[in-house]
Design a protein around this motif. Structure first.
Motif, mmCIF file in Angstrom:
data_model
loop_
_atom_site.group_PDB
_atom_site.id
_atom_site.type_symbol
_atom_site.label_atom_id
_atom_site.label_comp_id
_atom_site.label_asym_id
_atom_site.label_seq_id
_atom_site.Cartn_x
_atom_site.Cartn_y
_atom_site.Cartn_z
ATOM 1 N N VAL A 191 -15.182 -7.810 -10.526
ATOM 2 C CA VAL A 191 -15.124 -6.338 -10.468
ATOM 3 C C VAL A 191 -16.450 -6.087 -9.545
ATOM 4 N N MET A 192 -16.419 -5.962 -8.053
ATOM 5 C CA MET A 192 -18.068 -5.702 -7.820
ATOM 6 C C MET A 192 -17.807 -4.715 -6.714
ATOM 7 N N ASP A 193 -18.156 -4.305 -6.758
ATOM 8 C CA ASP A 193 -18.729 -2.802 -5.308
ATOM 9 C C ASP A 193 -17.658 -2.066 -5.279
ATOM 10 N N GLY A 194 -17.629 -1.655 -6.918
ATOM 11 C CA GLY A 194 -16.494 -1.071 -6.682
ATOM 12 C C GLY A 194 -14.491 -1.272 -6.576
ATOM 13 N N CYS A 195 -14.463 -2.092 -6.160
ATOM 14 C CA CYS A 195 -12.977 -3.284 -5.909
ATOM 15 C C CYS A 195 -13.232 -4.465 -6.950
ATOM 16 N N ASP A 196 -11.750 -4.761 -6.850
ATOM 17 C CA ASP A 196 -11.625 -5.964 -7.384
ATOM 18 C C ASP A 196 -10.903 -6.703 -7.016
ATOM 19 N N PHE A 197 -11.413 -8.116 -6.902
ATOM 20 C CA PHE A 197 -11.735 -9.099 -6.460
ATOM 21 C C PHE A 197 -10.295 -10.440 -7.288
ATOM 22 N N PHE A 198 -9.210 -10.522 -6.585
ATOM 23 C CA PHE A 198 -8.555 -12.197 -6.325
ATOM 24 C C PHE A 198 -8.643 -13.160 -5.772
ATOM 25 N N LYS A 199 -8.073 -14.184 -6.456
ATOM 26 C CA LYS A 199 -8.699 -15.470 -5.161
ATOM 27 C C LYS A 199 -6.836 -16.101 -5.506
ATOM 28 N N VAL A 200 -6.294 -16.150 -3.824
ATOM 29 C CA VAL A 200 -5.319 -17.000 -4.203
ATOM 30 C C VAL A 200 -4.799 -18.375 -3.602
ATOM 31 N N TYR A 201 -4.502 -19.552 -4.500
ATOM 32 C CA TYR A 201 -4.579 -20.776 -4.429
ATOM 33 C C TYR A 201 -3.266 -21.037 -3.282
ATOM 34 N N ASP A 202 -3.332 -22.360 -2.589
ATOM 35 C CA ASP A 202 -2.317 -22.733 -1.994
ATOM 36 C C ASP A 202 -1.801 -24.193 -2.156
ATOM 37 N N CYS A 251 1.491 -1.388 0.353
ATOM 38 C CA CYS A 251 0.067 0.371 0.325
ATOM 39 C C CYS A 251 0.548 0.965 -0.072
ATOM 40 N N ALA A 252 1.930 1.117 0.828
ATOM 41 C CA ALA A 252 2.434 2.244 0.799
ATOM 42 C C ALA A 252 2.779 2.593 -0.524
ATOM 43 N N ILE A 253 3.951 1.655 -1.234
ATOM 44 C CA ILE A 253 4.618 1.855 -2.823
ATOM 45 C C ILE A 253 3.412 2.294 -3.786
ATOM 46 N N THR A 254 2.094 1.499 -3.506
ATOM 47 C CA THR A 254 1.312 1.525 -5.030
ATOM 48 C C THR A 254 0.656 3.221 -4.912
ATOM 49 N N LYS A 255 -0.061 3.164 -2.843
ATOM 50 C CA LYS A 255 -1.201 3.812 -3.408
ATOM 51 C C LYS A 255 -2.379 3.488 -3.358
ATOM 52 N N VAL A 256 -2.692 2.096 -3.252
ATOM 53 C CA VAL A 256 -3.548 1.326 -3.263
ATOM 54 C C VAL A 256 -3.725 0.777 -1.870
ATOM 55 N N ASP A 257 -5.393 -0.040 -1.679
ATOM 56 C CA ASP A 257 -6.203 0.325 -0.528
ATOM 57 C C ASP A 257 -6.224 -1.463 -0.592
ATOM 58 N N PHE A 258 -5.556 -2.737 -0.210
ATOM 59 C CA PHE A 258 -6.109 -3.473 0.170
ATOM 60 C C PHE A 258 -6.718 -3.905 1.403
ATOM 61 N N GLU A 260 -9.392 2.685 -11.931
ATOM 62 C CA GLU A 260 -9.508 1.280 -11.748
ATOM 63 C C GLU A 260 -8.553 0.849 -12.281
ATOM 64 N N ASP A 261 -8.231 1.321 -13.150
ATOM 65 C CA ASP A 261 -7.030 -0.010 -14.034
ATOM 66 C C ASP A 261 -5.858 -0.154 -12.814
ATOM 67 N N LYS A 262 -5.721 1.299 -12.075
ATOM 68 C CA LYS A 262 -4.327 1.161 -11.203
ATOM 69 C C LYS A 262 -4.754 -0.188 -10.346
ATOM 70 N N ALA A 263 -5.992 -0.332 -9.896
ATOM 71 C CA ALA A 263 -6.987 -1.212 -8.737
ATOM 72 C C ALA A 263 -6.169 -2.393 -9.342
ATOM 73 N N GLN A 264 -6.686 -2.309 -10.029
ATOM 74 C CA GLN A 264 -6.732 -4.137 -11.026
ATOM 75 C C GLN A 264 -5.135 -4.687 -11.431
ATOM 76 N N GLY A 265 -4.436 -3.666 -11.378
ATOM 77 C CA GLY A 265 -2.981 -4.152 -12.058
ATOM 78 C C GLY A 265 -2.102 -4.117 -10.796
ATOM 79 N N MET A 266 -2.438 -3.429 -9.728
ATOM 80 C CA MET A 266 -1.747 -3.392 -8.824
ATOM 81 C C MET A 266 -2.047 -4.754 -7.887
ATOM 82 N N GLY A 267 -3.521 -5.429 -7.747
ATOM 83 C CA GLY A 267 -3.984 -5.997 -7.250
ATOM 84 C C GLY A 267 -3.370 -7.321 -8.074
ATOM 85 N N LYS A 268 -3.348 -7.553 -8.732
ATOM 86 C CA LYS A 268 -2.569 -8.868 -9.499
ATOM 87 C C LYS A 268 -1.070 -8.570 -9.363
#
Length: 363
Positions: free
Chosen positions: A58-69, A15-22, A84-92
């Motif tokens: 994309v839901m509720d103005g946020c990007d959702f991603f699944k993380v597997y193990d 968050c400190a680097i990208t300025k995107v909330d997670f 939105e593009d930044k949120a998606q890119g940084m989310g990935k």
């Protein structure tokens, strides 16, 4: 396996680097870590997303991603930004980082679990070699076990991390615990020398001695050349820790190799010890002597039964020392100037010390 503290630290940094909330949740929507103050409001959407076949959404103005193990859904990552593009890119990027972190911690957990079972002799020889190969652990490296006992009075809960801070950066060293009392270090050595071991123990001691002078006791076993023998070095270190408390109480760092006869006495049954003391001294005990006599005896032993040197260090006349030794001989029947009698007396004193320690432990 990954703690919430690690997750929080990870997304705080991103968050400190990208300025995107997670936010990171489990598949049931429970928030594990977040830089969003309103993260719980997305719990219902998180559960719906977890049940879907989509990998990102994309839901509720946020990007959702699944993380597997290993194919199992471990976390849901939520990213949010006005762009939105930044949120998606940084989310990935963040989802990838969490995936890598999961793999790293799983490997660390597997290695830690393997080392614990190795120390406790819970593995067959074939399992040791097969699992060490899978975990990329060298079988024939030089290793030694170090056991660290932290004084309960100064424990803060961060002791394991403090020790890992010393050894953890080295991929070939392992820091673990098999009980609540001690921290165990399986250290790989560059050469068959105890100098490196002593330096490592000294580093640990310096970290904790600032809290309290007797904050920590450290022991180590002998150096082994095969992974299967690590458990032997561990048992030696544990024995050194116990024996050191009895016969080397003034030392904070003790090696198995210097225990000497104390190692043998420690394994004697108490009834046999009492029988030995009774045969030598009858109803009297070696520690019944007054302080002056005990100081004289200890100093005499320190100077290898040298009368002249002992009297010099005690600042007394040689005849005074001889008088004291004669008095001890009349009392015990042992002449400390005679090597055999001196050995008997020394062993008896160590046996009494051992008995007193064991009685205190039972109490």
């Amino acid at each position: 396996m990954i703690t919430n503290q690690i997750l929080q630290k990870t997304i705080d940094g991103l968050c400190a680097i990208t300025k995107v909330d997670f936010a990171v949740t489990d598949p049931e929507g429970a928030v594990l870590a977040s830089t969003m103050t309103d993260a719980p409001r997305y719990s219902a959407s998180t559960v719906d997303f977890a049940k879907s076949h989509a990998e990102s959404q994309v839901m509720d103005g946020c990007d959702f991603f699944k993380v597997y193990d290993d194919g199992n859904l471990e976390f849901i990552l939520i990213s949010r930004d006005d762009d939105e593009d930044k949120a998606q890119g940084m989310g990935k990027v963040c989802a990838f980082q969490l995936s890598e972190l999961t793999v790293a911690y799983k490997e660390r957990f597997d290695r830690d679990n393997f080392i614990k079972n190795l120390l406790l002799d819970n593995l067959l020889l074939v399992d040791i070699y097969n699992r060490s190969k899978k975990l990329h652990i060298d079988v024939e490296a030089l290793r030694v076990c170090i056991v660290i006992e932290i004084n309960d009075k100064i424990k803060r809960g961060d002791e394991m991390e403090c020790v890992r801070g010393i050894f953890g950066s080295k991929n070939h060293d392992f820091v673990t615990a098999v009980d609540e009392d001690n921290i165990i270090v399986v250290k790989q050595l560059a050469q068959n020398s105890y100098d490196e071991v002593e330096k490592a123990c000294e580093s640990v001691f310096q970290v904790f001695c600032d809290r309290q002078q007797d904050a920590v006791r450290i022991s180590y076993g002998t150096i082994v050349t095969d992974l299967k023998d690590v458990s032997r070095s561990y048992k030696e270190a544990v024995l050194a820790l116990d024996v050191g408390k009895i016969f080397f109480s003034d030392k904070q760092i003790i090696a198995y190799s210097v225990l000497g006869i104390g190692r043998l006495i420690y394994q004697l049954p108490i009834p046999l010890c009492k029988m030995f003391i009774g045969e030598i001294f009858g109803d009297r005990s070696p520690d019944d002597f007054d302080e002056e006599t005990l100081v004289t005896i200890n100093k005499f032993f320190e100077n290898s039964l040298n009368v002249s040197e002992t009297s010099r260090q005690l600042y007394i006349h040689r005849n005074t020392l001889v008088y004291r030794l004669d008095k001890i001989q009349k009392s015990t029947g042992l002449d400390l100037r005679v090597f055999d009698d001196a050995i008997t007396f020394k062993i008896a004193m160590m046996v009494v010390e051992y008995m007193k320690y064991m009685e205190a432990q039972d109490f």
